[in-house]
Design an enzyme around this catalytic site. Sequence first.
Site, PDB file in Angstrom:
ATOM      1  N   LYS A 185      42.927  38.335  49.002  1.00 21.17           N
ATOM      2  CA  LYS A 185      42.271  37.031  49.123  1.00 21.17           C
ATOM      3  C   LYS A 185      40.815  37.195  48.708  1.00 21.17           C
ATOM      4  O   LYS A 185      39.898  37.203  49.533  1.00 21.17           O
ATOM      5  CB  LYS A 185      42.378  36.511  50.560  1.00 21.17           C
ATOM      6  CG  LYS A 185      43.687  35.779  50.817  1.00 21.17           C
ATOM      7  CD  LYS A 185      43.761  35.203  52.216  1.00 21.17           C
ATOM      8  CE  LYS A 185      43.082  33.859  52.339  1.00 21.17           C
ATOM      9  NZ  LYS A 185      43.852  32.743  51.787  1.00 21.17           N
TER      10      LYS A 185
HETATM   11  N1  PPE Z   1      48.845  31.597  49.061  1.00 21.82           N
HETATM   12  C1  PPE Z   1      47.529  31.401  48.877  1.00 21.82           C
HETATM   13  C2  PPE Z   1      46.978  31.472  47.514  1.00 21.82           C
HETATM   14  C3  PPE Z   1      46.730  31.149  49.981  1.00 21.82           C
HETATM   15  O1  PPE Z   1      45.419  30.959  49.819  1.00 21.82           O
HETATM   16  C4  PPE Z   1      47.303  31.073  51.273  1.00 21.82           C
HETATM   17  C5  PPE Z   1      46.468  30.777  52.463  1.00 21.82           C
HETATM   18  C6  PPE Z   1      48.683  31.281  51.408  1.00 21.82           C
HETATM   19  C7  PPE Z   1      49.427  31.556  50.275  1.00 21.82           C
HETATM   20  C8  PPE Z   1      49.376  31.285  52.738  1.00 21.82           C
HETATM   21  O2  PPE Z   1      48.975  32.396  53.484  1.00 21.82           O
HETATM   22  P1  PPE Z   1      48.949  32.387  55.073  1.00 21.82           P
HETATM   23  O3  PPE Z   1      47.834  31.501  55.480  1.00 21.82           O
HETATM   24  O4  PPE Z   1      48.756  33.794  55.445  1.00 21.82           O
HETATM   25  O5  PPE Z   1      50.249  31.844  55.528  1.00 21.82           O
HETATM   26  N2  PPE Z   1      45.410  29.886  52.218  1.00 21.82           N
HETATM   27  C9  PPE Z   1      44.313  29.823  53.152  1.00 21.82           C
HETATM   28  C10 PPE Z   1      43.121  29.141  52.527  1.00 21.82           C
HETATM   29  C11 PPE Z   1      43.365  27.736  52.147  1.00 21.82           C
HETATM   30  C12 PPE Z   1      42.149  27.092  51.562  1.00 21.82           C
HETATM   31  O6  PPE Z   1      42.393  26.217  50.768  1.00 21.82           O
HETATM   32  O7  PPE Z   1      41.024  27.422  51.890  1.00 21.82           O
HETATM   33  C13 PPE Z   1      44.745  29.160  54.452  1.00 21.82           C
HETATM   34  O8  PPE Z   1      45.770  28.524  54.521  1.00 21.82           O
HETATM   35  O9  PPE Z   1      44.003  29.312  55.424  1.00 21.82           O
END
Ligand code: PPE
Length: 304
Positions: free
Chosen positions: A159
């Site tokens: 990330k």
């Molecule tokens: N893919 C991406 C690209 C991503 O950023 C997230 C989280 C996920 C999948 C899902 O991951 P998880 O939260 O571990 O289930 N995105 C974070 C940031 C969003 C934003 O726009 O800022 C979030 O959901 O907190």
Amino acid sequence: MPITTTPKIWMNGTLVDWDKAQVHVLTHTLHYGTGVFEGIRAYETKNGPAIFRLTDHIKRFYNSAKIMGMDMPYSVEEIVQATKDTVRSTGLPACYIRPLAYYGYGEMGLNTLPCKVDIAIACWPWGAYLGDDAVEKGVRMKVSSWTRHDHNTMPPAAKTVGNYVNSTLAKVEALKAGYDEAIMLAPNGLIAECTGENIFCVRDGIILTPPTSAGALEGITQNSVMRIARDLGYDIRVDNIARSDLYIADEIFACGTAAEVGSVSMVDERLIPCPGPMTRAIAAVYAKAVRGQDERYIDWCELA
Ligand code: PPE
């Protein structure tokens, strides 16, 4: 989505006033997108705010830093504790939490080796990212004209702050075209994920979600949904999905910390049955699990 202020933000070991949590304009990460972050949610439970899978999020934070070659100045345990302290300092029963590790002020240039790593943890109240009725109403998605970066340009498993330039290009393109969210394809054309969520596609009773090798983040919500789906007796697998699989899916849903679980009602003008029964069942269990209302998943709720 607007930010609501809270009393304190944790910066390098100290809880500082919200207004004092500032950086210099020559902060390295502001110029080069270096830095890594997390998105975590704390939910109201009968025992106070519980941070959903906090330790797993902080471990992923450290994995992102490791991929980027960034030396973190604290231990995982210290950042877990700091996150709890930050949430408690706000007095909020529930909030969204954003830990950020960045190269601060003092060095300029692409060599990050001499740069000092700063860490900040902020939290604020934040509504469901794809709307409060994302399960029942469903969101409309568009396959993006932007390709998800591949493993050898910007590792999608980390990330990294700069990675999200790709996501914002896709998100804004989708919104301007009248959709709610974008679906990102990997350079080989397979489905990777959405701009900030993992994606799931149901066909003939089997739920599929793309692997990290297809450019998906190792989502903690994705992982939670897989366990919940299996406990519901569903057949759920990590496997590649083609664009055409989405068009003829029985159900599609997306999930992430900010978005939680949301159903998809349309992909590129093809209507998808919505909300599907599996999506609805998974979303209902997830909503209880995060609030400490399902004993099977109580270990996921880490009290602040
Ligand atoms: N893919 C991406 C690209 C991503 O950023 C997230 C989280 C996920 C999948 C899902 O991951 P998880 O939260 O571990 O289930 N995105 C974070 C940031 C969003 C934003 O726009 O800022 C979030 O959901 O907190």
